[in-house]
Scaffold this motif. Sequence first.
Motif, short mmCIF file in Angstrom:
data_model
loop_
_atom_site.label_atom_id
_atom_site.label_comp_id
_atom_site.label_asym_id
_atom_site.label_seq_id
_atom_site.Cartn_x
_atom_site.Cartn_y
_atom_site.Cartn_z
N CYS A 105 38.77 24.06 34.53
CA CYS A 105 38.44 24.77 33.30
C CYS A 105 39.59 25.70 32.94
N LEU A 106 39.96 25.73 31.66
CA LEU A 106 41.06 26.59 31.23
C LEU A 106 40.75 28.06 31.47
N SER A 107 39.48 28.44 31.48
CA SER A 107 39.10 29.84 31.73
C SER A 107 39.09 30.18 33.22
N ILE A 108 39.22 29.16 34.06
CA ILE A 108 39.19 29.35 35.51
C ILE A 108 40.38 28.59 36.12
N PRO A 109 41.61 29.00 35.77
CA PRO A 109 42.78 28.24 36.22
C PRO A 109 42.91 28.18 37.74
N GLY A 110 43.36 27.02 38.20
CA GLY A 110 43.60 26.85 39.64
C GLY A 110 42.37 26.52 40.45
N VAL A 111 41.22 26.43 39.83
CA VAL A 111 39.98 26.09 40.53
C VAL A 111 39.50 24.74 40.04
N ARG A 112 39.28 23.84 40.98
CA ARG A 112 38.77 22.50 40.67
C ARG A 112 37.70 22.15 41.71
N ILE A 176 40.78 35.91 39.71
CA ILE A 176 40.89 35.52 38.30
C ILE A 176 40.24 36.58 37.43
N GLN A 177 39.07 37.05 37.84
CA GLN A 177 38.34 38.06 37.08
C GLN A 177 39.18 39.33 36.91
N LYS A 178 40.01 39.64 37.89
CA LYS A 178 40.88 40.82 37.82
C LYS A 178 42.18 40.54 37.07
N GLY A 179 42.36 39.28 36.62
CA GLY A 179 43.57 38.93 35.89
C GLY A 179 44.73 38.55 36.78
N ILE A 180 44.47 38.39 38.07
CA ILE A 180 45.51 37.99 39.02
C ILE A 180 45.45 36.47 39.11
N VAL A 181 46.23 35.83 38.25
CA VAL A 181 46.16 34.39 38.11
C VAL A 181 47.49 33.86 37.61
N ASP A 182 47.78 32.63 37.99
CA ASP A 182 49.00 31.98 37.54
C ASP A 182 48.62 30.87 36.58
N ALA A 183 48.77 31.13 35.29
CA ALA A 183 48.47 30.13 34.27
C ALA A 183 49.69 30.03 33.36
N ASP A 184 49.99 28.83 32.90
CA ASP A 184 51.15 28.66 32.03
C ASP A 184 50.77 28.71 30.56
N TYR A 185 49.70 29.45 30.26
CA TYR A 185 49.27 29.68 28.89
C TYR A 185 48.74 31.10 28.80
N LYS A 186 48.68 31.62 27.57
CA LYS A 186 48.25 32.99 27.36
C LYS A 186 46.76 33.15 27.64
N MET A 187 46.44 34.16 28.46
CA MET A 187 45.05 34.43 28.78
C MET A 187 44.72 35.88 28.44
#
Length: 190
Positions: A105-112, A176-187
């Motif tokens: 999910c784009l709202s939950i990057p890195g989790v599958r 992720i909830q704290k904003g500590i995430v690596d995504a290659d799009y603006k969140m």
Amino acid sequence: MIYPIIGYGASVLRKKCTDITPGELDVKQISDNMFETMHSASGVGLAGPQVNLAYRIFVVDGEVINNGAETEEDIDPDLVGFKKTFINARILEETGEPWGYEEGCLSIPGVRADVYRKPVITIRYYDTDWVEHTDTFKGMAARIIQHEYDHIEGVLFTDHLAPLKKQMLKKKLGMIQKGIVDADYKMKFL
């Protein structure tokens, strides 16, 4: 216009969205923006709450998957021409034996994780011209719709996971909830 993707933990992702009244919003512009946002993030679906719109709207583009096919045999016939906007959608029926597939999910990057969904759905919805449709989808097209439909119902794919799997993801989801995430799009984290 590319919207920021709303990150896991935001209350808008847990709201059951409201219907859109014709003329209330510029659904064509919102749809165009959502497709642009989804494509810029390499997604195949995007729902209103993921861009901070608590309305019953989502977009899907399964052709993205087919465009990545290495051979003609890898092309999924259920995804040919499968690029749509769904407004005020209601799933009328889900049938068949549930099958598992790894979702993200784009709202939950890195989790599958594997999610089990029924393979055939019938759904009623409006397009951006306010034409009503009742269509049946199967296979991957049905899965993409079910995932995005869950969003407008306030449900995330992680809600479908077994308790042990949820426990294993707890720390990652907290980051992720704290904003500590690596995504290659603006969140955006609310």
